[in-house]
Design a protein around this motif. Structure first.
Motif, mmCIF file in Angstrom:
data_model
loop_
_atom_site.group_PDB
_atom_site.id
_atom_site.type_symbol
_atom_site.label_atom_id
_atom_site.label_comp_id
_atom_site.label_asym_id
_atom_site.label_seq_id
_atom_site.Cartn_x
_atom_site.Cartn_y
_atom_site.Cartn_z
ATOM 1 N N ILE A 85 115.804 -74.725 54.286
ATOM 2 C CA ILE A 85 116.047 -73.273 54.268
ATOM 3 C C ILE A 85 114.915 -72.589 53.512
ATOM 4 C CG2 ILE A 85 117.570 -71.448 53.450
ATOM 5 C CD1 ILE A 85 119.892 -73.445 53.742
ATOM 6 N N PHE A 86 114.452 -71.508 54.083
ATOM 7 C CA PHE A 86 113.387 -70.711 53.483
ATOM 8 C C PHE A 86 113.925 -69.314 53.257
ATOM 9 C CE2 PHE A 86 109.772 -67.824 54.002
ATOM 10 C CZ PHE A 86 108.863 -68.365 53.112
ATOM 11 N N GLU A 87 113.938 -68.853 52.007
ATOM 12 C CA GLU A 87 114.396 -67.508 51.681
ATOM 13 C C GLU A 87 113.230 -66.721 51.141
ATOM 14 O OE1 GLU A 87 117.956 -67.294 49.356
ATOM 15 O OE2 GLU A 87 118.574 -69.255 50.065
ATOM 16 N N LYS A 89 97.116 -54.138 56.034
ATOM 17 C CA LYS A 89 97.207 -52.687 56.171
ATOM 18 C C LYS A 89 97.035 -51.972 54.839
ATOM 19 C CE LYS A 89 100.035 -52.859 60.310
ATOM 20 N NZ LYS A 89 101.262 -52.448 60.972
ATOM 21 N N GLY A 90 96.062 -52.442 54.045
ATOM 22 C CA GLY A 90 95.730 -51.791 52.793
ATOM 23 C C GLY A 90 96.581 -52.172 51.598
ATOM 24 N N THR A 91 97.621 -52.969 51.805
ATOM 25 C CA THR A 91 98.484 -53.415 50.711
ATOM 26 C C THR A 91 98.158 -54.860 50.366
ATOM 27 O OG1 THR A 91 100.272 -51.929 51.358
ATOM 28 C CG2 THR A 91 100.881 -53.799 49.979
ATOM 29 N N VAL A 92 98.050 -55.127 49.063
ATOM 30 C CA VAL A 92 97.806 -56.485 48.599
ATOM 31 C C VAL A 92 99.156 -57.113 48.267
ATOM 32 C CG1 VAL A 92 96.617 -57.926 46.914
ATOM 33 C CG2 VAL A 92 95.591 -55.760 47.638
ATOM 34 N N TYR A 93 99.419 -58.267 48.869
ATOM 35 C CA TYR A 93 100.691 -58.980 48.668
ATOM 36 C C TYR A 93 100.443 -60.207 47.801
ATOM 37 C CZ TYR A 93 102.581 -56.097 52.375
ATOM 38 O OH TYR A 93 102.991 -55.025 53.114
ATOM 39 N N PHE A 94 101.266 -60.337 46.777
ATOM 40 C CA PHE A 94 101.223 -61.493 45.886
ATOM 41 C C PHE A 94 102.502 -62.285 46.113
ATOM 42 C CE2 PHE A 94 98.662 -58.203 44.005
ATOM 43 C CZ PHE A 94 97.495 -58.888 43.685
ATOM 44 N N VAL A 95 102.350 -63.545 46.486
ATOM 45 C CA VAL A 95 103.506 -64.370 46.857
ATOM 46 C C VAL A 95 103.619 -65.562 45.916
ATOM 47 C CG1 VAL A 95 104.646 -65.636 48.707
ATOM 48 C CG2 VAL A 95 103.151 -63.697 49.272
ATOM 49 N N GLU A 96 104.786 -65.708 45.318
ATOM 50 C CA GLU A 96 105.098 -66.868 44.484
ATOM 51 C C GLU A 96 106.066 -67.742 45.268
ATOM 52 O OE1 GLU A 96 105.018 -69.442 41.268
ATOM 53 O OE2 GLU A 96 103.689 -67.790 41.812
ATOM 54 N N VAL A 97 105.690 -68.982 45.513
ATOM 55 C CA VAL A 97 106.494 -69.914 46.309
ATOM 56 C C VAL A 97 107.076 -70.980 45.389
ATOM 57 C CG1 VAL A 97 106.492 -71.564 48.224
ATOM 58 C CG2 VAL A 97 105.008 -69.532 48.306
ATOM 59 N N LYS A 98 108.374 -71.195 45.510
ATOM 60 C CA LYS A 98 109.038 -72.251 44.745
ATOM 61 C C LYS A 98 109.831 -73.107 45.717
ATOM 62 C CE LYS A 98 107.707 -71.232 40.660
ATOM 63 N NZ LYS A 98 106.744 -72.080 40.006
ATOM 64 N N ALA A 99 109.480 -74.387 45.781
ATOM 65 C CA ALA A 99 110.170 -75.337 46.653
ATOM 66 C C ALA A 99 110.912 -76.335 45.778
ATOM 67 C CB ALA A 99 109.180 -76.057 47.550
ATOM 68 N N ARG A 100 112.163 -76.564 46.110
ATOM 69 C CA ARG A 100 112.989 -77.467 45.319
ATOM 70 C C ARG A 100 113.943 -78.245 46.223
ATOM 71 N NH1 ARG A 100 109.867 -76.104 41.889
ATOM 72 N NH2 ARG A 100 110.287 -75.137 39.913
ATOM 73 N N PRO A 127 117.609 -78.988 45.843
ATOM 74 C CA PRO A 127 118.734 -78.619 44.991
ATOM 75 C C PRO A 127 119.548 -79.800 44.481
ATOM 76 C CG PRO A 127 118.604 -77.114 46.805
ATOM 77 C CD PRO A 127 117.606 -78.227 47.074
ATOM 78 N N ALA A 128 119.550 -80.912 45.207
ATOM 79 C CA ALA A 128 120.300 -82.073 44.746
ATOM 80 C C ALA A 128 119.671 -82.666 43.480
ATOM 81 C CB ALA A 128 120.354 -83.136 45.841
ATOM 82 N N GLY A 129 118.394 -82.349 43.232
ATOM 83 C CA GLY A 129 117.708 -82.847 42.043
ATOM 84 C C GLY A 129 118.048 -82.020 40.818
ATOM 85 N N SER A 130 117.447 -82.354 39.713
ATOM 86 C CA SER A 130 117.766 -81.699 38.454
ATOM 87 C C SER A 130 116.985 -80.412 38.224
ATOM 88 C CB SER A 130 117.509 -82.670 37.301
ATOM 89 O OG SER A 130 116.143 -83.027 37.282
ATOM 90 N N ALA A 131 116.031 -80.091 39.082
ATOM 91 C CA ALA A 131 115.171 -78.935 38.847
ATOM 92 C C ALA A 131 115.811 -77.615 39.248
ATOM 93 C CB ALA A 131 113.847 -79.114 39.594
ATOM 94 N N GLY A 132 116.964 -77.621 39.888
ATOM 95 C CA GLY A 132 117.582 -76.382 40.345
ATOM 96 C C GLY A 132 116.957 -75.901 41.638
ATOM 97 N N SER A 133 117.366 -74.722 42.064
ATOM 98 C CA SER A 133 116.880 -74.180 43.332
ATOM 99 C C SER A 133 115.554 -73.458 43.134
ATOM 100 C CB SER A 133 117.911 -73.211 43.919
ATOM 101 O OG SER A 133 117.948 -72.022 43.160
ATOM 102 N N GLY A 134 114.861 -73.235 44.233
ATOM 103 C CA GLY A 134 113.620 -72.477 44.178
ATOM 104 C C GLY A 134 113.846 -71.073 43.687
ATOM 105 N N GLU A 135 114.943 -70.477 44.106
ATOM 106 C CA GLU A 135 115.269 -69.117 43.678
ATOM 107 C C GLU A 135 115.483 -69.052 42.163
ATOM 108 O OE1 GLU A 135 118.549 -65.670 44.675
ATOM 109 O OE2 GLU A 135 118.226 -67.281 46.104
ATOM 110 N N GLU A 136 116.136 -70.060 41.607
ATOM 111 C CA GLU A 136 116.359 -70.101 40.159
ATOM 112 C C GLU A 136 115.051 -70.242 39.389
ATOM 113 O OE1 GLU A 136 120.769 -72.176 40.021
ATOM 114 O OE2 GLU A 136 118.998 -73.444 40.071
ATOM 115 N N ALA A 137 114.040 -70.827 40.024
ATOM 116 C CA ALA A 137 112.746 -71.015 39.374
ATOM 117 C C ALA A 137 111.943 -69.725 39.301
ATOM 118 C CB ALA A 137 111.944 -72.091 40.107
#
Length: 90
Positions: free
Chosen positions: A83-85, A20-31, A33-43
């Protein structure tokens, strides 16, 4: 969907869509959390989001969409819990 894994000199954008005329830019981070990389949100750091914004400007200019409305979205995926946020204007 306009682009996936759009590469520019400023960086990469995971998804670029036009709706609808708007350009959306999406950054996706998958993690896992039990690993050392932290959560996707923290990235989704301010530094990363600034890089996405610079890359977005390059994409807009290259596609002749520099004057188009735009929105920046962040998507964090927790692979352990399935979970997808999603955040608007991340």
């Amino acid at each position: 969907m306009l682009l996936r894994n759009a590469r520019t000199r400023a960086g990469e954008i995971d998804l670029v869509a036009l709706r609808k005329g708007t350009v959306y830019f999406v950054e996706v981070k998958a993690r896992c959390p039990a690993g050392s990389a932290g959560s996707g949100e923290e990235a989704l750091t301010p530094r990363k989001l600034a890089r996405v914004a610079r890359a977005a400007e390059q994409v807009l200019r290259s596609r002749g969409l520099a004057d188009s409305p735009r929105a920046f979205l962040g998507a964090a995926v927790d692979l352990d819990l399935g979970i997808f946020e999603f955040g608007v204007d991340a």
